[in-house]
Design a protein around this motif. Structure first.
Motif, short mmCIF file in Angstrom:
data_model
loop_
_atom_site.label_atom_id
_atom_site.label_comp_id
_atom_site.label_asym_id
_atom_site.label_seq_id
_atom_site.Cartn_x
_atom_site.Cartn_y
_atom_site.Cartn_z
N ARG A 140 0.82 -1.22 0.00
CA ARG A 140 0.00 0.00 0.00
C ARG A 140 0.84 1.26 0.00
O ARG A 140 0.33 2.36 -0.15
CB ARG A 140 -0.93 0.02 1.22
CG ARG A 140 -1.99 -1.06 1.22
CD ARG A 140 -2.92 -0.95 2.40
NE ARG A 140 -3.71 0.27 2.38
CZ ARG A 140 -4.75 0.49 3.18
NH1 ARG A 140 -5.13 -0.44 4.06
NH2 ARG A 140 -5.42 1.62 3.13
N ILE A 141 2.15 1.11 0.20
CA ILE A 141 3.03 2.28 0.32
C ILE A 141 3.39 2.82 -1.06
O ILE A 141 3.76 2.06 -1.96
CB ILE A 141 4.31 1.93 1.10
CG1 ILE A 141 3.96 1.43 2.51
CG2 ILE A 141 5.24 3.14 1.18
CD1 ILE A 141 5.16 0.88 3.27
N GLY A 142 3.29 4.12 -1.22
CA GLY A 142 3.73 4.79 -2.44
C GLY A 142 4.76 5.86 -2.10
O GLY A 142 4.86 6.30 -0.95
N VAL A 143 5.54 6.25 -3.08
CA VAL A 143 6.55 7.30 -2.90
C VAL A 143 6.06 8.56 -3.58
O VAL A 143 5.65 8.54 -4.74
CB VAL A 143 7.91 6.86 -3.49
CG1 VAL A 143 8.94 7.98 -3.33
CG2 VAL A 143 8.39 5.58 -2.83
N ARG A 144 6.07 9.67 -2.86
CA ARG A 144 5.63 10.95 -3.42
C ARG A 144 6.74 11.98 -3.30
O ARG A 144 7.40 12.09 -2.27
CB ARG A 144 4.41 11.48 -2.65
CG ARG A 144 3.13 10.70 -2.85
CD ARG A 144 2.50 11.00 -4.21
NE ARG A 144 1.16 10.43 -4.29
CZ ARG A 144 0.04 11.07 -3.97
NH1 ARG A 144 0.12 12.33 -3.55
NH2 ARG A 144 -1.13 10.48 -4.05
N ARG A 145 6.92 12.74 -4.37
CA ARG A 145 7.78 13.92 -4.32
C ARG A 145 6.90 15.08 -3.86
O ARG A 145 5.86 15.34 -4.46
CB ARG A 145 8.37 14.22 -5.69
CG ARG A 145 9.28 13.13 -6.22
CD ARG A 145 9.47 13.29 -7.73
NE ARG A 145 10.45 12.36 -8.28
CZ ARG A 145 10.20 11.09 -8.59
NH1 ARG A 145 8.98 10.61 -8.38
NH2 ARG A 145 11.14 10.32 -9.09
N VAL A 146 7.29 15.76 -2.83
CA VAL A 146 6.50 16.88 -2.30
C VAL A 146 7.35 18.13 -2.43
O VAL A 146 8.19 18.42 -1.57
CB VAL A 146 6.06 16.63 -0.84
CG1 VAL A 146 5.19 17.78 -0.35
CG2 VAL A 146 5.30 15.32 -0.74
#
Length: 913
Positions: free
Chosen positions: A542-548
């Protein structure tokens, strides 16, 4: 636990029914809690609800405590809210209270306090029906991530209920924070999703948050901004709605603190509501439309950093403030009736604002002249003191920090200081790979505890450069995908599962009992490896990687993920201020900053961690641990100064002067926010200055200087500890003028201290001193200093660079600072310390055994100083001692500020480099 959202909804419904039953109880006892749970579970709709989980939720709500808050104000107000609440319905507030109680499951103590506190704030503003012109300005000081947004949402609800027709929220400088703030206000105040419409209507699919609560009232308030990426204020959009401030329905706007936005907002307001008045600045004013301005992150961008005095030191009303500051002030002065409330966790820039600064068009600066409120966090808040401990003598010291920090020493090789945007990043530090594994373990352990459809966040902050962040995010994603593959297809190669098991055993399992004991006020059930391992794959996938990186499209849209969102957020400065990371559990943070307020705002890991506080981990560098502990200590002392101001009945102006003259203020906020120009000015009244850094090159010179100083004092028999009373101030001054202090002991700068002592002696103060030679150390090493044989003291030393500089934590021993006070004054200082301790929220640290510094210094006569001399063991050749010293200055309301030269300011700024 299965069923996901439906089981959570059923639990929430059962929780609401149980709370309704508890309201019928005369007292909320454990027996009453269990009786309410059993009654609810006997009802057919709730027969499958987890009894343990429901009981724990109710216990958490009713056992969370919060300390009293302190208010310093100008006394220029009369209470009016209680009567207003009797005369009219406060419908927005009641709906919001219901949402926070049943929807967000706030504990009863914090909810009751928020009700009392927002009444107090509103009292100190003005009743919007008050005739004539008025302008009120206040400041709310709370901890990072401690619920300030919830507080000002409640204030907005009550203000609109009371008759304020226009509310403007200044929400940071980035799209991501503005969008998130609008989402929170959509949920709590408006009750509808502004991405679908700016106008309140009856469409059911538009309702969110408080608007979706069962039997929630439909309340009309409109927004001229939305939570979408392009949702900031636009004059064309506002004109298209045909809404006018002060019309039939209340209006809210959530805008960034950007010059172009504020200019357009001001132009629009004046065009649709202002009347001509040549007597006011600008020739136009908005009459009979009371306006409330909420300034979120009020220390950021709002403060004027330009000089406001002329060459002769007089106020120059033609001196231009910074553009953002000018426009905020101009907005306030454009309304006949206005109220401004700033919210911040780092208030020092705001109280450094000089209240006398004014501009011929913009008017007064934003100093909170009407009131400042110091808000303690509830007992379930995890803040700087609990994470890092306090670096001060006595039982409140560093030993009380939570064992959740993992020191990072391998990141600098990959992310060197002052790297450029073209930095080649081909691998992740081993500690970052470990942090990713820790995050997967946390997500799995939370599922074991029943928290399946919840938000989980991990922060990765290693650089401010977007291009480098993108490279890091790519590598993090690749590492995560590989771990997920190994968990989905065990036995196909890779060591992820064995590494996860090893990390669980050596870290989480090994620390579990200790953390549960330290966090006894939290609901933390034991979790075993077998249960965790069964949830690893479901948690990881369920984990995703996001650039913030700052735009709203990068924002973490938790609202659109009611089933829960698990994310590793890779970012930089945009992650560092205001943006809330829901369910944050693991932080990997190696960025440094030169200023206290910036560092504190970067601390996104502070906050509320229901049912998972023991699982949280912070990966950071040793130097940042040291500085955060120092910041926590400095902030705690300034909060004590606030309480002293409150106890003495003083005003915001007096407190502002106190903080501006405090040496800790020199790095608490940027020098340009202190109007310092080429110099920083600080005072030493009521403070302690101690050497915490030493240049090895000056060790022998300082030893000789203190040796001569002691020889000139009356000879005392014996070894070890010695004490002299009534030492002439000129003699103390002479040693300050001879010694050399390290640039990193900026608070104990010998030249600045000598200048201060010189001034006070010339004004009839500090004429007599108590001098203590603390010569009974614990090192076992005996040396001579002057005519005295002493045993050197050990301190926690850290050697830097080429072994030319040594730093320690704290110098002063617990009882030394009070040693010159008689028993009556010691007792009074202790009494005040206990009184301040009793105001704090549970769980409190151990009851103080020694008085706190600010209360000690208030008891000392302004004519007397205290000099403590500590011969230290530093492992130098020949056991050459370092001589540390501390000066405890009495409180002196007439004390001057001392100038630190420009090169000293640059040295201060280089400390973090």
């Amino acid at each position: 636990m299965t069923g996901g959202t439906s089981s959570e909804a059923l639990l929430r419904s059962a929780y609401g029914v149980a709370n309704s039953l508890l309201e019928l109880e005369p007292r909320t006892t454990q027996e009453a809690l269990e009786r309410a749970v059993d009654t609810v579970l006997a009802m057919p709709p709730y027969k499958d609800v987890d009894r343990t989980r429901l009981l724990r939720d109710l216990e958490a709500r009713n056992n969370t405590l919060v300390g009293g808050y302190s208010v310093i104000d100008d006394k220029d107000f009369s209470a009016w809210v209680a009567k207003a609440r009797e005369d009219r319905p406060f419908a927005f507030w009641e709906r919001y209270r219901h949402w926070m109680d049943r929807g967000k499951r706030w504990a009863d103590g914090p909810l009751r306090q928020m009700d009392r506190l927002t009444d107090d704030i509103l009292d100190r503003l003005r009743n919007p029906e008050t005739a004539g012109a008025w302008d009120r300005r206040g400041l709310m000081v709370g901890d990072v991530q401690s619920g300030k947004t919830s507080n000002y949402t409640a204030l907005i609800c009550k203000a609109v209920d009371a008759g304020f027709p226009l509310v403007i929220v200044l929400a940071g400088v980035h799209n991501s924070l503005r969008s998130q703030t609008q989402q929170r206000l959509d949920e709590g105040f408006l009750g509808f999703d502004t991405r679908l419409s700016l106008l309140a209507d009856e469409q059911e699919n538009q309702r969110v948050g408080a608007g979706r609560m069962p039997s929630a009232a439909f309340l009309v308030a409109h927004s001229l901004t939305s939570s979408s990426e392009g949702g900031d204020f636009k004059a064309a959009t506002a004109n298209g709605t045909r809404l006018i401030p002060g019309g039939r329905d209340p209006i809210i706007l959530v805008v960034k603190k950007r010059v172009s936005i504020l200019e357009n907002l001001l132009t629009w307001v004046l065009s649709v509501r202002a009347v001509d008045d040549p007597a006011v600045p600008g020739g136009k004013i908005v009459r009979d439309v009371p306006m409330l301005v909420i300034d979120d992150e009020a220390d950021n961008a709002s403060a004027n950093t330009n000089e406001y005095r002329d060459d002769d030191g007089n106020i120059d009303e033609d001196a231009d403030p910074t553009k953002t500051n000018f426009l905020i002030r101009r907005l306030l002065t454009s309304f006949e009736k206005s109220a401004y409330v700033g919210y911040t966790a780092t208030p020092f820039a705001n109280v450094f604002i000089h209240h006398e600064a004014r501009h011929k068009v913009a008017g007064d600066d934003l100093f909170p002249r009407s009131f400042i409120i110091n808000l303690p966090a509830p007992s379930n808040y995890i803040g700087p003191e609990r994470v890092f401990g306090l670096n001060r003598p006595g039982p409140d010291g560093e030993a009380r920090s939570l064992p959740i920090i993992r020191q990072v020493r391998d990141a600098e090789a990959i992310f060197p200081p002052r790297h450029k945007k073209d930095l080649d990043v081909t691998e992740l530090p081993a500690t970052l790979k470990e942090a990713i594994l820790a995050f997967i373990l946390v997500c799995a352990a939370r599922r074991v505890r029943g928290d399946v459809d919840v938000h989980n966040s991990m922060l990765v902050h290693v650089t401010r450069l977007t291009a480098v962040q993108d490279k890091v995010a790519t590598l993090v994603d690749e590492d995560l995908v590989d771990i997920i593959r190994q968990l989905e297809f065990p036995g196909t190669g890779g060591s992820a599962l064995s590494e996860l098991k090893a990390l669980w055993k050596r870290d989480f399992a090994a620390r579990a009992e200790e953390l549960r004991n330290l966090l006894s006020d939290h609901d933390l059930s034991p979790v075993g490896w077998d249960a965790v391992s069964s949830q690893l794959f479901d948690a990881a996938k369920r984990i995703g990687v996001r650039r913030v990186n700052g735009s709203a499209k990068d924002a973490l849209d938790y609202v659109s993920h009611p089933e829960g969102m698990s994310v590793i957020a890779v970012g930089g400065d945009k992650l560092a201020r205001g943006l809330t990371l829901e369910g944050l559990s693991v932080s990997y943070f190696i960025r440094t900053s030169r200023m206290y307020d910036t560092l504190m705002q970067m601390g996104r890991w502070f906050g509320y961690r229901p049912r998972y506080a023991d699982l949280c981990r912070l990966y950071t560098s040793p130097v940042l641990v040291r500085w955060y502990r120092h910041i926590a200590t400095a902030t705690a002392e300034l909060r004590e100064e606030f309480d002293l101001t409150f106890d003495n009945g003083e005003t915001p102006l007096q407190f502002g002067h106190r903080v501006r003259t405090h040496p800790d203020g020199m790095l608490i906020t940027a020098a340009n926010k202190m109007r310092a120009g080429t110099q920083v000015r600080a005072g030493f009244s009521g403070t302690i200055s101690e050497t915490v850094a030493f240049d090895v090159a000056s060790a022998q010179k300082n030893l000789d200087a203190f040796g001569e100083f002691l020889r000139a004092l009356p000879l005392r028999p014996g070894k070890g500890r010695q004490r002299w009373d009534d030492v002439d101030g000129a003699h103390v001054l002479s040693v300050l003028q001879r010694i050399e202090t390290s640039r990193e002991s900026w608070k104990a700068n010998s030249r600045a201290l000598a200048d201060y002592v010189t001034n006070r002696i010339a004004n009839g103060r500090l004429g007599k001193w108590t001098v203590v030679l603390a010569g009974e150390g614990d090192s076992g090493i005996t040396k001579s200093i002057g005519p005295y044989e002493v045993t050197l003291s050990d301190r926690k030393n850290q050697v830097h660079g080429d072994n030319s500089r040594i730093t320690i934590g704290r110098l002063v021993s617990p009882a030394d600072e009070i040693s010159d006070l008689d028993k009556a004054r010691q007792a009074l200082a202790m009494q005040q310390t206990i009184a301040a301790w009793e105001k704090k929220a549970e769980p409190k640290r151990d009851r103080p055994k020694t008085p706190s510094g600010p209360f000690i210094r208030r008891q000392r006569s302004a004519d007397r100083g205290l000099l403590l001399v500590y011969p230290l063991n530093a492992g130098l050749p020949g056991d050459l001692p370092l001589v540390g010293f501390a000066i405890s200055f009495p409180f002196d309301e007439h004390a001057p500020l001392i100038d630190y030269a420009e090169n000293s300011v640059k040295q201060l700024e280089s400390i973090f480099e």
